[in-house]
Design a protein around this motif. Sequence first.
Motif, PDB file in Angstrom:
ATOM      1  N   MET A 268       0.827  -1.209   0.000  1.00 44.13           N
ATOM      2  CA  MET A 268       0.000   0.000   0.000  1.00 44.13           C
ATOM      3  C   MET A 268       0.860   1.256   0.000  1.00 44.13           C
ATOM      4  N   VAL A 269       1.908   1.267   0.806  1.00 43.38           N
ATOM      5  CA  VAL A 269       2.797   2.431   0.872  1.00 43.38           C
ATOM      6  C   VAL A 269       3.511   2.626  -0.464  1.00 43.38           C
ATOM      7  N   LEU A 270       3.959   1.537  -1.072  1.00 46.33           N
ATOM      8  CA  LEU A 270       4.623   1.635  -2.372  1.00 46.33           C
ATOM      9  C   LEU A 270       3.665   2.176  -3.430  1.00 46.33           C
ATOM     10  N   LYS A 271       2.428   1.717  -3.438  1.00 52.00           N
ATOM     11  CA  LYS A 271       1.435   2.218  -4.388  1.00 52.00           C
ATOM     12  C   LYS A 271       1.162   3.693  -4.137  1.00 52.00           C
ATOM     13  N   MET A 272       1.081   4.085  -2.875  1.00 56.05           N
ATOM     14  CA  MET A 272       0.863   5.496  -2.556  1.00 56.05           C
ATOM     15  C   MET A 272       2.012   6.348  -3.096  1.00 56.05           C
ATOM     16  N   ALA A 273       3.227   5.853  -2.955  1.00 57.19           N
ATOM     17  CA  ALA A 273       4.379   6.582  -3.502  1.00 57.19           C
ATOM     18  C   ALA A 273       4.261   6.695  -5.019  1.00 57.19           C
ATOM     19  N   ASP A 274       3.776   5.634  -5.648  1.00 53.48           N
ATOM     20  CA  ASP A 274       3.642   5.614  -7.108  1.00 53.48           C
ATOM     21  C   ASP A 274       2.656   6.664  -7.608  1.00 53.48           C
TER      22      ASP A 274
END
Length: 94
Positions: free
Chosen positions: A20-26
Amino acid sequence: KLFKPSDLSQEEDAFFICSMVLKMADISNSVRPNRIYMQWAQRISTEFLEQGDWERIRGQSVAPQNDRKDFNLEKGQMRFLEFVVKPFLAEFVK
């Protein structure tokens, strides 16, 4: 809701949160100051249009967001915000 914490093991929970955090960064460019947001919107649009050009040259079908013939940056960004960013952020902050 996306998940119930009781349904996940600690390892699955950690992996899910990291995902989720990686997607948010994306997709975080959407919540940055307008100057930065527009730079990234132009960059990703250029990438998508080049992908569409390549698909057309190879005789493949071209996805709507990759098609220069119908390209509209503002309309595409509004769709992205409405159908990707808004629902994701709503779940992310729960």
